[in-house]
Motif scaffolding. Structure first.
Motif, PDB file in Angstrom:
ATOM      1  N   GLY A   1      -3.934  -2.181  -1.423  1.00 45.47           N
ATOM      2  CA  GLY A   1      -4.122  -0.739  -1.491  1.00 45.47           C
ATOM      3  C   GLY A   1      -3.357  -0.148  -2.660  1.00 45.47           C
ATOM      4  O   GLY A   1      -3.500  -0.588  -3.805  1.00 45.47           O
ATOM      5  N   GLY A   2      -2.496   0.827  -2.364  1.00 46.84           N
ATOM      6  CA  GLY A   2      -1.682   1.433  -3.411  1.00 46.84           C
ATOM      7  C   GLY A   2      -0.814   0.416  -4.151  1.00 46.84           C
ATOM      8  O   GLY A   2      -0.456   0.643  -5.302  1.00 46.84           O
ATOM      9  N   GLY A   3      -0.492  -0.703  -3.513  1.00 45.15           N
ATOM     10  CA  GLY A   3       0.275  -1.761  -4.185  1.00 45.15           C
ATOM     11  C   GLY A   3      -0.534  -2.407  -5.292  1.00 45.15           C
ATOM     12  O   GLY A   3      -0.032  -2.646  -6.396  1.00 45.15           O
ATOM     13  N   CYS A   4      -1.793  -2.680  -5.010  1.00 43.08           N
ATOM     14  CA  CYS A   4      -2.697  -3.223  -6.019  1.00 43.08           C
ATOM     15  C   CYS A   4      -2.916  -2.172  -7.110  1.00 43.08           C
ATOM     16  O   CYS A   4      -2.939  -2.482  -8.305  1.00 43.08           O
ATOM     17  N   GLU A   5      -3.007  -0.915  -6.691  1.00 43.09           N
ATOM     18  CA  GLU A   5      -3.224   0.173  -7.659  1.00 43.09           C
ATOM     19  C   GLU A   5      -2.005   0.408  -8.540  1.00 43.09           C
ATOM     20  O   GLU A   5      -2.136   0.722  -9.720  1.00 43.09           O
ATOM     21  N   LEU A   6      -0.795   0.233  -7.971  1.00 39.84           N
ATOM     22  CA  LEU A   6       0.410   0.362  -8.793  1.00 39.84           C
ATOM     23  C   LEU A   6       0.445  -0.764  -9.832  1.00 39.84           C
ATOM     24  O   LEU A   6       0.766  -0.534 -10.999  1.00 39.84           O
ATOM     25  N   ALA A   7       0.085  -1.982  -9.410  1.00 39.97           N
ATOM     26  CA  ALA A   7       0.038  -3.093 -10.361  1.00 39.97           C
ATOM     27  C   ALA A   7      -0.961  -2.779 -11.481  1.00 39.97           C
ATOM     28  O   ALA A   7      -0.696  -3.028 -12.659  1.00 39.97           O
ATOM     29  N   MET A   8      -2.099  -2.184 -11.106  1.00 38.85           N
ATOM     30  CA  MET A   8      -3.118  -1.868 -12.123  1.00 38.85           C
ATOM     31  C   MET A   8      -2.734  -0.680 -12.984  1.00 38.85           C
ATOM     32  O   MET A   8      -3.233  -0.532 -14.099  1.00 38.85           O
TER      33      MET A   8
ATOM     34  N   SER B   1       0.768 -17.574  -5.078  1.00 33.87           N
ATOM     35  CA  SER B   1       0.437 -17.253  -3.687  1.00 33.87           C
ATOM     36  C   SER B   1       0.289 -15.751  -3.429  1.00 33.87           C
ATOM     37  O   SER B   1       0.145 -15.334  -2.280  1.00 33.87           O
ATOM     38  N   ALA B   2       0.328 -14.944  -4.497  1.00 34.46           N
ATOM     39  CA  ALA B   2       0.176 -13.486  -4.320  1.00 34.46           C
ATOM     40  C   ALA B   2      -1.211 -13.166  -3.771  1.00 34.46           C
ATOM     41  O   ALA B   2      -2.170 -13.898  -4.014  1.00 34.46           O
ATOM     42  N   LYS B   3      -1.283 -12.057  -3.032  1.00 39.67           N
ATOM     43  CA  LYS B   3      -2.574 -11.646  -2.455  1.00 39.67           C
ATOM     44  C   LYS B   3      -2.866 -10.202  -2.787  1.00 39.67           C
ATOM     45  O   LYS B   3      -2.071  -9.322  -2.511  1.00 39.67           O
ATOM     46  N   PHE B   4      -4.037 -10.006  -3.379  1.00 39.78           N
ATOM     47  CA  PHE B   4      -4.462  -8.678  -3.806  1.00 39.78           C
ATOM     48  C   PHE B   4      -5.562  -8.160  -2.884  1.00 39.78           C
ATOM     49  O   PHE B   4      -6.246  -8.935  -2.225  1.00 39.78           O
TER      50      PHE B   4
ATOM     51  N   GLY C   1       0.800  -1.225   0.000  1.00 40.48           N
ATOM     52  CA  GLY C   1       0.000   0.000   0.000  1.00 40.48           C
ATOM     53  C   GLY C   1       0.823   1.261   0.000  1.00 40.48           C
ATOM     54  O   GLY C   1       2.052   1.225   0.036  1.00 40.48           O
ATOM     55  N   ALA C   2       0.109   2.372  -0.026  1.00 40.68           N
ATOM     56  CA  ALA C   2       0.767   3.659   0.196  1.00 40.68           C
ATOM     57  C   ALA C   2       1.328   3.621   1.607  1.00 40.68           C
ATOM     58  O   ALA C   2       0.878   2.838   2.444  1.00 40.68           O
ATOM     59  N   ASP C   3       2.323   4.473   1.866  1.00 39.63           N
ATOM     60  CA  ASP C   3       2.966   4.469   3.185  1.00 39.63           C
ATOM     61  C   ASP C   3       2.038   5.121   4.214  1.00 39.63           C
ATOM     62  O   ASP C   3       1.877   6.346   4.220  1.00 39.63           O
ATOM     63  N   ILE C   4       1.443   4.286   5.054  1.00 43.07           N
ATOM     64  CA  ILE C   4       0.453   4.778   6.026  1.00 43.07           C
ATOM     65  C   ILE C   4       1.105   5.745   7.019  1.00 43.07           C
ATOM     66  O   ILE C   4       0.505   6.735   7.433  1.00 43.07           O
ATOM     67  N   LYS C   5       2.384   5.450   7.345  1.00 39.71           N
ATOM     68  CA  LYS C   5       3.083   6.310   8.316  1.00 39.71           C
ATOM     69  C   LYS C   5       3.281   7.718   7.758  1.00 39.71           C
ATOM     70  O   LYS C   5       3.306   8.694   8.506  1.00 39.71           O
TER      71      LYS C   5
END
Ligand code: CAA
Length: 260
Positions: free
Chosen positions: A120-127, A137-140, A77-81
């Protein structure tokens, strides 16, 4: 950044290398490298990634890029911190999606090679990439609802276009994690690979693309992307103009003559 420097430069959040290709142009490999933060995407990381993709776009020896993470996470995801303390005015002025908008407009194809979490942003970057190859075994998922927000980097739009309203609603409103196989069946992924083969498979697709006429590849990408925001009439007109344009290329003259 000097045009050739992008391969030798040191980045704070990514590793960049080139993959030689006997039969065609080279592939640029970008590895997201924040292993202690599950590859969370901070603003600097997205800026570095956009800079590299820009340099690749301008370098005639490259035909395609692959973005990957590590076995555990493509990106969680995006960096929540980085966002946790921001109010709406601060987040507005921060323009955290500026690099995402740059990446959207580059011409050469980008393939996401996903293992582990793409949330989150990780799934969005892939898209945001032009296609996704995933390990079994990847998880979206789009878990933003668990944080009191919604996807902010295109998730409500790109996921919906890829998997349809019913699935997108269920995925975004529940925030649940989804297995690669289910995402493949839903139409989000180009390929599901064995866990130790996903990167190799993504690079193989990239290398194949790199053997094709570069202008045809770029105008093909541009035309497909255009289908998401036009009527079919306008889209077909756009495609046709690009088709005609390619008749001005040497690759077309050579390619058709060679076939005959
Ligand atoms: N941002 C910042 N740091 C993150 C992160 C994120 N998105 N995801 C993980 N990390 C950090 C953790 O805080 C932890 O750091 P510390 O060791 O310093 O505490 C480290 O990465 C390892 O993570 P976990 O200990 O949580 O690892 P786990 O294996 O137990 O769980 C996980 C993995 C299920 C992916 C879990 O980390 C998680 O749920 N992450 C958040 C997922 C998420 O909510 N993503 C959406 C972000 S919002 C967004 O993306 C908005 C947008 O649309 C642009």
């Amino acid at each position: 950044m000097g045009m050739k420097d992008f391969l030798t430069k040191t980045y704070n959040n990514i590793l960049v290398s080139e993959v030689e290709n006997e039969k065609g142009l080279k592939v640029c490999l970008i590895q997201i490298n924040r292993p202690n933060a599950m590859n969370a995407l901070n603003i600097e990381l997205m800026g570095e990634t956009a800079d590299v993709l820009f340099a690749v776009d301008k370098d005639n020896s490259f035909g395609c890029s692959v973005i990957t993470g590590n076995e555990k996470a493509f990106a969680a995801g995006a960096d929540i911190k980085e966002m946790a303390d921001a109010n709406s005015v601060e987040i507005y002025y921060r323009e955290m999606f500026a690099s995402w908008d740059r990446i959207r407009n580059f011409k050469k194809p980008v393939i996401a090679a996903v293992s582990g979490f793409a949330l989150g942003g990780g799934c969005e970057l892939a898209m945001l990439c032009d296609m996704i190859v995933a390990a079994k075994s990847a998880k979206f998922g789009q878990p933003e609802v668990n944080l009191g927000v919604i996807p902010g980097a295109g998730g409500t739009q790109r996921l919906t276009r890829a998997v349809g309203k019913a699935r997108a609603m269920e995925i975004i409103l529940t925030g649940r994690m989804i297995e690669a196989e289910e995402m493949y069946m839903a139409g989000l992924l180009s390929k599901v690979s064995e866990d130790d083969k996903y990167l190799e498979d993504a690079i193989a697709i990239a290398k194949t693309i790199c053997t094709k006429a570069p202008l045809a590849v770029q105008l093909g990408k541009e035309s497909i992307l255009r289908s998401f925001d036009t009527t079919i009439e306008t889209g077909i007109e756009f495609e046709r103009k690009n088709f005609y344009l390619l008749f001005g290329s040497e690759d077309k003259m050579e390619g058709m003559k060679a076939f005959i």
